[in-house]
Design a protein around this motif. Structure first.
Motif, PDB file in Angstrom:
ATOM      1  N   LEU A 195      60.862  17.641  11.277  1.00  0.00           N
ATOM      2  CA  LEU A 195      60.277  18.880  13.168  1.00  0.00           C
ATOM      3  C   LEU A 195      59.759  17.722  13.869  1.00  0.00           C
ATOM      4  CD1 LEU A 195      58.171  20.895  10.621  1.00  0.00           C
ATOM      5  CD2 LEU A 195      59.765  21.470  11.781  1.00  0.00           C
ATOM      6  N   ARG A 196      59.470  16.933  13.906  1.00  0.00           N
ATOM      7  CA  ARG A 196      58.578  15.574  14.728  1.00  0.00           C
ATOM      8  C   ARG A 196      60.238  15.504  15.805  1.00  0.00           C
ATOM      9  NH1 ARG A 196      54.291  12.541  12.286  1.00  0.00           N
ATOM     10  NH2 ARG A 196      52.440  14.046  12.966  1.00  0.00           N
ATOM     11  N   GLU A 197      61.906  14.727  14.644  1.00  0.00           N
ATOM     12  CA  GLU A 197      62.424  14.357  15.711  1.00  0.00           C
ATOM     13  C   GLU A 197      63.295  15.762  16.375  1.00  0.00           C
ATOM     14  OE1 GLU A 197      65.291  13.815  12.657  1.00  0.00           O
ATOM     15  OE2 GLU A 197      63.917  11.591  12.258  1.00  0.00           O
ATOM     16  N   CYS A 198      63.021  16.952  16.580  1.00  0.00           N
ATOM     17  CA  CYS A 198      63.634  18.524  17.315  1.00  0.00           C
ATOM     18  C   CYS A 198      62.866  18.061  18.509  1.00  0.00           C
ATOM     19  CB  CYS A 198      63.022  19.722  16.413  1.00  0.00           C
ATOM     20  SG  CYS A 198      63.530  20.253  17.446  1.00  0.00           S
ATOM     21  N   PRO A 199      63.908  17.580  19.581  1.00  0.00           N
ATOM     22  CA  PRO A 199      63.716  17.608  20.481  1.00  0.00           C
ATOM     23  C   PRO A 199      63.032  18.945  21.172  1.00  0.00           C
ATOM     24  CG  PRO A 199      65.676  17.506  20.622  1.00  0.00           C
ATOM     25  CD  PRO A 199      65.104  18.126  19.545  1.00  0.00           C
ATOM     26  N   CYS A 200      63.359  20.084  20.794  1.00  0.00           N
ATOM     27  CA  CYS A 200      62.902  20.877  21.463  1.00  0.00           C
ATOM     28  C   CYS A 200      61.661  21.829  21.398  1.00  0.00           C
ATOM     29  CB  CYS A 200      64.300  22.671  20.611  1.00  0.00           C
ATOM     30  SG  CYS A 200      65.661  22.482  20.312  1.00  0.00           S
ATOM     31  N   GLU A 201      61.274  22.573  22.626  1.00  0.00           N
ATOM     32  CA  GLU A 201      59.363  23.066  22.529  1.00  0.00           C
ATOM     33  C   GLU A 201      58.796  23.511  21.452  1.00  0.00           C
ATOM     34  OE1 GLU A 201      57.104  25.054  25.567  1.00  0.00           O
ATOM     35  OE2 GLU A 201      58.538  24.403  26.071  1.00  0.00           O
ATOM     36  N   ILE A 226      55.002  29.277   9.495  1.00  0.00           N
ATOM     37  CA  ILE A 226      55.900  28.849   8.060  1.00  0.00           C
ATOM     38  C   ILE A 226      57.448  28.289   7.949  1.00  0.00           C
ATOM     39  CG2 ILE A 226      55.231  30.857   7.215  1.00  0.00           C
ATOM     40  CD1 ILE A 226      53.248  29.001   4.921  1.00  0.00           C
ATOM     41  N   HIS A 227      58.062  29.677   8.174  1.00  0.00           N
ATOM     42  CA  HIS A 227      59.197  29.479   7.618  1.00  0.00           C
ATOM     43  C   HIS A 227      59.749  28.092   8.704  1.00  0.00           C
ATOM     44  CE1 HIS A 227      63.085  32.068   7.135  1.00  0.00           C
ATOM     45  NE2 HIS A 227      63.256  31.497   8.472  1.00  0.00           N
ATOM     46  N   VAL A 228      59.189  27.999   9.964  1.00  0.00           N
ATOM     47  CA  VAL A 228      60.018  26.771  10.312  1.00  0.00           C
ATOM     48  C   VAL A 228      60.139  25.416   9.347  1.00  0.00           C
ATOM     49  CG1 VAL A 228      60.110  25.226  12.162  1.00  0.00           C
ATOM     50  CG2 VAL A 228      60.255  27.157  12.545  1.00  0.00           C
ATOM     51  N   VAL A 229      59.065  25.560   9.120  1.00  0.00           N
ATOM     52  CA  VAL A 229      58.244  23.886   7.698  1.00  0.00           C
ATOM     53  C   VAL A 229      59.265  24.653   6.718  1.00  0.00           C
ATOM     54  CG1 VAL A 229      56.362  23.336   6.190  1.00  0.00           C
ATOM     55  CG2 VAL A 229      55.881  24.325   8.715  1.00  0.00           C
ATOM     56  N   GLU A 230      59.318  26.220   6.433  1.00  0.00           N
ATOM     57  CA  GLU A 230      59.722  26.220   4.199  1.00  0.00           C
ATOM     58  C   GLU A 230      61.195  25.757   5.158  1.00  0.00           C
ATOM     59  OE1 GLU A 230      63.231  29.891   3.756  1.00  0.00           O
ATOM     60  OE2 GLU A 230      61.125  30.221   3.943  1.00  0.00           O
ATOM     61  N   HIS A 231      61.861  25.662   6.275  1.00  0.00           N
ATOM     62  CA  HIS A 231      63.493  25.066   6.531  1.00  0.00           C
ATOM     63  C   HIS A 231      63.524  23.687   6.418  1.00  0.00           C
ATOM     64  CE1 HIS A 231      65.871  28.692   6.429  1.00  0.00           C
ATOM     65  NE2 HIS A 231      64.380  29.828   7.302  1.00  0.00           N
ATOM     66  N   GLY A 267      60.743  23.841  18.510  1.00  0.00           N
ATOM     67  CA  GLY A 267      61.512  24.193  17.044  1.00  0.00           C
ATOM     68  C   GLY A 267      62.707  24.793  17.186  1.00  0.00           C
ATOM     69  N   CYS A 268      64.340  24.380  16.258  1.00  0.00           N
ATOM     70  CA  CYS A 268      65.175  25.376  16.844  1.00  0.00           C
ATOM     71  C   CYS A 268      65.790  25.823  15.417  1.00  0.00           C
ATOM     72  CB  CYS A 268      65.505  24.860  17.832  1.00  0.00           C
ATOM     73  SG  CYS A 268      66.859  23.199  17.414  1.00  0.00           S
ATOM     74  N   PRO A 269      66.785  25.981  15.030  1.00  0.00           N
ATOM     75  CA  PRO A 269      67.558  26.535  14.074  1.00  0.00           C
ATOM     76  C   PRO A 269      68.235  25.306  13.474  1.00  0.00           C
ATOM     77  CG  PRO A 269      67.757  28.835  14.647  1.00  0.00           C
ATOM     78  CD  PRO A 269      66.998  27.656  15.416  1.00  0.00           C
ATOM     79  N   ASN A 270      69.156  24.467  14.848  1.00  0.00           N
ATOM     80  CA  ASN A 270      70.241  23.436  14.731  1.00  0.00           C
ATOM     81  C   ASN A 270      69.331  22.283  14.039  1.00  0.00           C
ATOM     82  OD1 ASN A 270      72.584  25.219  15.569  1.00  0.00           O
ATOM     83  ND2 ASN A 270      71.883  24.587  17.634  1.00  0.00           N
ATOM     84  N   CYS A 271      67.913  21.799  14.415  1.00  0.00           N
ATOM     85  CA  CYS A 271      66.975  20.368  14.556  1.00  0.00           C
ATOM     86  C   CYS A 271      66.298  20.737  12.968  1.00  0.00           C
ATOM     87  CB  CYS A 271      66.205  20.511  15.353  1.00  0.00           C
ATOM     88  SG  CYS A 271      66.825  20.780  17.371  1.00  0.00           S
ATOM     89  N   THR A 272      66.396  22.135  12.677  1.00  0.00           N
ATOM     90  CA  THR A 272      65.002  22.461  11.459  1.00  0.00           C
ATOM     91  C   THR A 272      66.326  22.521  10.203  1.00  0.00           C
ATOM     92  OG1 THR A 272      64.448  25.066  12.244  1.00  0.00           O
ATOM     93  CG2 THR A 272      63.543  23.110  12.776  1.00  0.00           C
ATOM     94  N   HIS A 273      67.403  23.508  10.443  1.00  0.00           N
ATOM     95  CA  HIS A 273      67.670  23.345   9.098  1.00  0.00           C
ATOM     96  C   HIS A 273      68.915  22.312   7.910  1.00  0.00           C
ATOM     97  CE1 HIS A 273      68.585  28.238  10.457  1.00  0.00           C
ATOM     98  NE2 HIS A 273      66.941  27.691  10.005  1.00  0.00           N
TER      99      HIS A 273
END
Length: 94
Positions: A80-86, A10-15, A88-94
């Motif tokens: 979130l879908r555009e993040c190529p990381c398995e 949920i934290h990833v969704v928050e960001h 998710g990561c802070p660089n893609c989701t912040h």
């Protein structure tokens, strides 16, 4: 069947949501705060994402986000879908 959602998910969704809002509503991320939790007793320990404005009196960001909630969540999902990381990561989701 109820699925468990953990804090990190949920934290990833928050960001992602925080990143999506300024792209749809004229504001910056410093104009609002957002928090998430799966353990708040006030919400019966259900997953929640809470958005609130940081400026006194508010500028209507929360109301606009509510009116455009479907668009905000679609944009967050796209982030979130555009993040190529398995995972998710802070660089893609912040």
């Amino acid at each position: 069947m109820e699925k468990n959602i953990d804090e990190s998910s949920i934290h990833v969704v928050e960001h992602a949501t925080a990143a999506a809002i300024p792209s749809l509503i004229k504001c910056s991320q410093s104009d609002f705060s957002i928090l998430s939790s799966v353990g708040m007793k006030e919400y019966s320990h259900r997953p929640v994402i809470i958005l609130y404005e940081t400026g006194g009196g508010g500028a209507g960001i929360v109301e606009m986000a509510e009116e455009r909630l479907l668009h905000v969540m679609k944009k967050a999902l796209a982030i979130l879908r555009e993040c190529p990381c398995e995972h998710g990561c802070p660089n893609c989701t912040h």
